[in-house]
Design a protein around this motif. Structure first.
Motif, PDB file in Angstrom:
ATOM      1  N   LEU A  45      24.565 -39.538  15.272  1.00  0.00           N
ATOM      2  CA  LEU A  45      23.248 -40.323  15.160  1.00  0.00           C
ATOM      3  C   LEU A  45      22.317 -39.636  14.223  1.00  0.00           C
ATOM      4  O   LEU A  45      21.608 -40.350  13.417  1.00  0.00           O
ATOM      5  N   LEU A  46      22.203 -38.515  14.451  1.00  0.00           N
ATOM      6  CA  LEU A  46      21.290 -37.528  13.550  1.00  0.00           C
ATOM      7  C   LEU A  46      21.781 -37.539  11.997  1.00  0.00           C
ATOM      8  O   LEU A  46      20.975 -37.753  11.136  1.00  0.00           O
ATOM      9  N   GLU A  47      22.881 -37.688  11.937  1.00  0.00           N
ATOM     10  CA  GLU A  47      23.649 -37.776  10.608  1.00  0.00           C
ATOM     11  C   GLU A  47      23.320 -39.030   9.846  1.00  0.00           C
ATOM     12  O   GLU A  47      22.933 -39.338   8.905  1.00  0.00           O
ATOM     13  N   LEU A  48      23.531 -40.226  10.613  1.00  0.00           N
ATOM     14  CA  LEU A  48      23.009 -41.665  10.338  1.00  0.00           C
ATOM     15  C   LEU A  48      21.767 -41.830  10.048  1.00  0.00           C
ATOM     16  O   LEU A  48      21.213 -42.621   9.200  1.00  0.00           O
ATOM     17  N   LYS A  49      20.834 -41.222  10.830  1.00  0.00           N
ATOM     18  CA  LYS A  49      19.417 -41.151  10.713  1.00  0.00           C
ATOM     19  C   LYS A  49      18.921 -40.424   9.397  1.00  0.00           C
ATOM     20  O   LYS A  49      18.184 -40.984   8.730  1.00  0.00           O
ATOM     21  N   ASN A  50      19.591 -39.282   9.071  1.00  0.00           N
ATOM     22  CA  ASN A  50      19.250 -38.526   8.009  1.00  0.00           C
ATOM     23  C   ASN A  50      19.703 -39.431   6.756  1.00  0.00           C
ATOM     24  O   ASN A  50      19.090 -39.227   5.505  1.00  0.00           O
ATOM     25  N   ALA A  51      20.609 -40.168   6.853  1.00  0.00           N
ATOM     26  CA  ALA A  51      21.111 -40.929   5.611  1.00  0.00           C
ATOM     27  C   ALA A  51      20.309 -42.281   5.472  1.00  0.00           C
ATOM     28  O   ALA A  51      20.611 -43.035   4.620  1.00  0.00           O
TER      29      ALA A  51
END
Length: 138
Positions: A45-51
């Motif tokens: 979810l953090l990776e999706l947020k950063n994107a």
């Protein structure tokens, strides 16, 4: 083949899309509902947020939410973000091109030709299908 990470990302995104009217959703709720390790899900979810695909809110009423409508999130974008190239060979990749070491001339390579067509067929589907299409089917 989709990695477990990408499969879990799609499961989490489907859950968020199905509950878009409820506001931010806690990681623990998604993890429990989709049977995903909280620690692994946090990283996804953090990776999706950063994107820019997800947003988050801290505190009471906090959690993760979609930054765009499900119909605006192409499946190809998620796959590329988490798994990298969609193409099966680096010499046919549009975004991650690399010349194959054992190929003398891509212009006459039969494998290159076939894999280019496979890539194009896959992209035709993945760039035109969205998170909304996954929610409709689930």
């Amino acid at each position: 083949m989709l990695s477990k990470k990408t499969q879990y990302a799609f499961h989490a995104l489907i859950h968020l899309a199905e509950n878009v009217d409820k506001g931010p959703i806690l990681i623990s709720e998604i993890a429990k509902e989709k049977n995903i390790s909280i620690k692994f899900l946090e990283n996804i979810l953090l990776e999706l947020k950063n994107a820019g695909i997800l947003g988050s809110k801290k505190g009471k009423g906090g959690g993760y939410y979609l930054m765009r409508a499900p119909k605006e999130i192409a499946l190809a974008r998620i796959i590329r973000l988490l798994d990298g190239p969609i193409a099966l060979l680096p010499c046919v990749s549009l975004n991650y091109y690399e010349r194959c070491e054992n190929c003398k001339d891509e212009a006459v390579c039969g494998l290159h030709d076939v894999m280019s067509r496979v890539r194009d067929a896959s992209l035709k589907i993945l760039e035109n299908k969205t998170l909304k299409d996954l929610v409709t089917k689930s």
